[in-house]
Design a protein around this motif. Structure first.
Motif, PDB file in Angstrom:
ATOM      1  N   ARG A  42       0.529   5.826  10.811  1.00 32.95           N
ATOM      2  CA  ARG A  42       0.565   4.537  11.499  1.00 32.95           C
ATOM      3  C   ARG A  42      -0.160   4.628  12.848  1.00 32.95           C
ATOM      4  O   ARG A  42      -0.907   3.721  13.227  1.00 32.95           O
ATOM      5  N   SER A  77       2.282  -2.860  10.514  1.00 31.11           N
ATOM      6  CA  SER A  77       3.596  -3.113   9.933  1.00 31.11           C
ATOM      7  C   SER A  77       3.848  -2.105   8.815  1.00 31.11           C
ATOM      8  O   SER A  77       2.909  -1.554   8.231  1.00 31.11           O
ATOM      9  N   ASP A  78       5.105  -1.876   8.505  1.00 32.38           N
ATOM     10  CA  ASP A  78       5.439  -0.893   7.473  1.00 32.38           C
ATOM     11  C   ASP A  78       4.732  -1.197   6.155  1.00 32.38           C
ATOM     12  O   ASP A  78       4.177  -0.288   5.505  1.00 32.38           O
ATOM     13  N   THR A  79       4.761  -2.451   5.760  1.00 33.18           N
ATOM     14  CA  THR A  79       4.155  -2.829   4.474  1.00 33.18           C
ATOM     15  C   THR A  79       2.663  -2.558   4.452  1.00 33.18           C
ATOM     16  O   THR A  79       2.144  -1.985   3.481  1.00 33.18           O
ATOM     17  N   MET A  80       1.975  -2.935   5.520  1.00 35.34           N
ATOM     18  CA  MET A  80       0.519  -2.764   5.536  1.00 35.34           C
ATOM     19  C   MET A  80       0.126  -1.297   5.676  1.00 35.34           C
ATOM     20  O   MET A  80      -0.848  -0.855   5.061  1.00 35.34           O
ATOM     21  N   GLU A 107       1.675   1.240   4.467  1.00 34.33           N
ATOM     22  CA  GLU A 107       1.812   1.818   3.129  1.00 34.33           C
ATOM     23  C   GLU A 107       0.640   1.402   2.236  1.00 34.33           C
ATOM     24  O   GLU A 107       0.063   2.228   1.528  1.00 34.33           O
ATOM     25  N   ARG A 108       0.281   0.136   2.275  1.00 30.38           N
ATOM     26  CA  ARG A 108      -0.822  -0.349   1.439  1.00 30.38           C
ATOM     27  C   ARG A 108      -2.163   0.259   1.875  1.00 30.38           C
ATOM     28  O   ARG A 108      -3.013   0.582   1.042  1.00 30.38           O
ATOM     29  N   ALA A 130      -3.739 -10.270   4.069  1.00 31.51           N
ATOM     30  CA  ALA A 130      -3.851  -9.401   2.906  1.00 31.51           C
ATOM     31  C   ALA A 130      -5.082  -9.758   2.089  1.00 31.51           C
ATOM     32  O   ALA A 130      -5.726  -8.877   1.504  1.00 31.51           O
ATOM     33  N   GLN A 134       1.484  -2.493  -7.625  1.00 32.36           N
ATOM     34  CA  GLN A 134       2.680  -1.672  -7.558  1.00 32.36           C
ATOM     35  C   GLN A 134       2.334  -0.370  -6.818  1.00 32.36           C
ATOM     36  O   GLN A 134       1.385   0.314  -7.195  1.00 32.36           O
ATOM     37  N   PRO A 135       3.073  -0.023  -5.766  1.00 36.37           N
ATOM     38  CA  PRO A 135       2.710   1.133  -4.939  1.00 36.37           C
ATOM     39  C   PRO A 135       2.490   2.401  -5.757  1.00 36.37           C
ATOM     40  O   PRO A 135       3.378   2.874  -6.463  1.00 36.37           O
TER      41      PRO A 135
END
Length: 310
Positions: A202, A222-225, A227-228, A259, A286-287
């Motif tokens: 991060r 952000s956590d979601t982004m 990870e993506r 996104a 899906q991750p």
């Protein structure tokens, strides 16, 4: 200073990279410390930053100009794509700062050895050593590696050899070279498997996008982004900077950072054939790592998986 340059400095503060720097420094000091050279193999997939670190290490030990000679503490050179004895000697001479690269291969090697002694060279860094095994000519290029080993042994200087994971074939095929480069360390892409790893990645993302507006920066870290972004880049720094450059291009007309913008940048800079199931910035993704056949991080037959232990 650009975000990319700052990002590189941030990468260099990553614990793994500091460890590699310290290992190189240990080699550099080995003759003074124990009276004989300590060599090192450095292995890492393309794009993680190993060449950048090696060049930065050389630049941290600049040439020193004396009245009668120039001291060159560290020589950095790359193995040419199709290595010959002569071209390898030329690259090493250029790394030493010698403009005279005329003559036969033996004359060039003699000049290099002589100048190394006169210039007080303390460390030789040889990058892209996987070229010794590329194009299926390992037996041919091993003879050049043998010559290199002989010349470097004569100099009695520490040497760092760096390259992609497939360079292991060179050492597997050459017992004497392997015996001189027993010590080995590895570069790996960033990971997110632990809280500490996630936070480090991060921080690097944040540094690379520091020129974005605050709203965009908050979105991207952000956590979601994060990870993506990891799945979109496989944790490889070069892929991260390429992806964010793509985002910058998409936002030149003041578009918000969304996104959808990232999905478009991913297709344009990383994976043109990505569908919604293989685009990390699609709602249907899906991750997972993109390592299936035809995907950008599919393991290579000779280098293996980017995150494999090598």
């Amino acid at each position: 200073m650009s975000a990319c340059v700052n990002g590189l400095h941030q990468v260099m503060r990553h614990p793994q990279y500091q460890n590699v720097w310290d290992r190189i420094a240990r080699c550099h000091r080995s003759v003074a410390r124990r009276g004989y050279p300590e060599n090192l193999r450095l292995v890492g997939v393309s794009g993680v930053g190993k060449s950048t670190l090696l060049i930065n290490y050389r630049d941290a030990h600049p040439s020193i100009f004396h009245p009668e000679y120039t001291e060159v503490p560290v020589v950095y050179a790359e193995v040419p794509a199709m290595p010959t004895s002569k071209q390898l000697a030329i690259n090493l001479l250029k790394g030493l700062g010698c403009a005279d690269t005329t003559g036969t291969a033996s004359q060039l090697w003699e000049r290099f050895v002589s100048l190394c002694r006169r210039c007080g060279v303390g460390l030789i860094i040889l990058d892209e050593i996987q070229h010794f095994v590329d194009r299926g000519k390992l037996s041919t290029y091993s003879s050049i590696a043998d010559l290199l080993k002989q010349q470097l042994s004569e100099l009695k200087l520490p040497v760092v050899m760096a390259g992609a994971p497939r360079c292991r074939l060179l050492f597997e095929a050459n017992n004497q070279l392997r015996s001189r480069f027993k010590a080995s360390t590895s570069f790996y892409p960033f990971r997110i498997g632990t809280v500490a790893d996630f936070q480090r990645f991060r921080t690097v993302v944040s540094t690379v996008v520091q020129d974005f507006d605050e709203t965009a920066r908050r979105f991207l870290v952000s956590d979601t982004m994060v990870e993506r972004i990891f799945y979109g880049t496989d944790g490889i720094f070069r892929n991260l900077t390429d992806l964010m450059d793509g985002v910058r291009v998409s936002r030149t007309e003041g578009m918000p950072c969304t996104a959808e913008v990232l999905a478009k940048a991913f297709q344009e800079t990383v994976f043109a054939c990505a569908d919604q199931a293989s685009n990390p910035f699609s709602a249907k993704f899906q991750p997972r790592r993109l390592i299936e056949v035809g995907e950008p991080y599919m393991p290579s037959p000779i280098d293996g998986d980017n995150h494999a232990i090598y």
